[in-house]
Design a protein around this motif. Sequence first.
Motif, short mmCIF file in Angstrom:
data_model
loop_
_atom_site.label_atom_id
_atom_site.label_comp_id
_atom_site.label_asym_id
_atom_site.label_seq_id
_atom_site.Cartn_x
_atom_site.Cartn_y
_atom_site.Cartn_z
N ILE A 113 4.40 6.55 -2.80
CA ILE A 113 3.92 6.00 -4.15
C ILE A 113 4.49 4.39 -5.11
N SER A 116 4.78 1.01 -2.73
CA SER A 116 3.22 0.26 -2.42
C SER A 116 2.73 0.43 -3.74
N SER A 117 3.35 0.77 -4.44
CA SER A 117 2.67 0.32 -6.37
C SER A 117 3.46 -0.91 -6.96
N TRP A 118 5.02 -0.75 -6.75
CA TRP A 118 5.46 -1.76 -6.98
C TRP A 118 5.51 -2.78 -8.06
N TYR A 120 2.16 -3.91 -7.81
CA TYR A 120 1.02 -4.07 -8.23
C TYR A 120 1.30 -3.74 -10.28
N VAL A 121 1.95 -3.36 -10.24
CA VAL A 121 2.77 -2.51 -11.66
C VAL A 121 3.28 -3.88 -12.55
N LYS A 144 -0.51 1.49 -16.14
CA LYS A 144 -0.17 0.84 -15.02
C LYS A 144 1.00 1.45 -14.47
N ILE A 147 1.67 4.84 -12.94
CA ILE A 147 1.76 5.25 -11.79
C ILE A 147 2.97 6.21 -10.79
N ILE A 148 4.19 4.65 -11.20
CA ILE A 148 5.73 5.12 -11.03
C ILE A 148 5.84 5.97 -11.86
#
Length: 178
Positions: A113, A116-118, A120-121, A144, A147-148
């Motif tokens: 998570i 894959s979201s780094w 995006y954030v 956002k 998420i991290i």
Amino acid sequence: MSCCITFSKRCICFIDQINEWIGKSVAWLTLGMVLVTFVIVVLRYAFDLGWVSLQESVAYMHALVFMLGAAYTLKHDRHVRVDIFYQRCGAKTRAWIDCLGSLLLLLPVSVFIIWSSWEYVADSWRILEGSRNSGGLPGLFLLKSCIIVMAVLLILQGLAQFVRNLLIALGQNSREAQ
């Protein structure tokens, strides 16, 4: 060995306290969601008024409750689990199952998570992203980021659960580990 066990138990306690505080704090957002939703409905149907920012605030609170409350849920063992065989096992067997679940499922998924979201954030932070709707809330980049934060809190709680269950599986005093 005793020194390591004492240090481990202190770390478990510290992580548990963090997630307990965060979980109880964000739980108040559920009351906020109910109250704001009530206000939205009254304004819309009684006065024919509405604000996008008010409606978005409910979505923001909802997201915060789920993302920041996930580790609290894990701490209290209220996450989804298939208990067909687990409930019939002894404490040590359950502890080993939980250790394996943390190592093979929870921790890798949480790391994924983050990975894959780094971007995006980061992209959201780069432009200080806000709502796409006119009159919407600013600070979407902060939401956002949760998420991290969620994944980090899950990793910390997963490590605490892993150590706690390892102590139980190895026959250490389980009352102190909890």
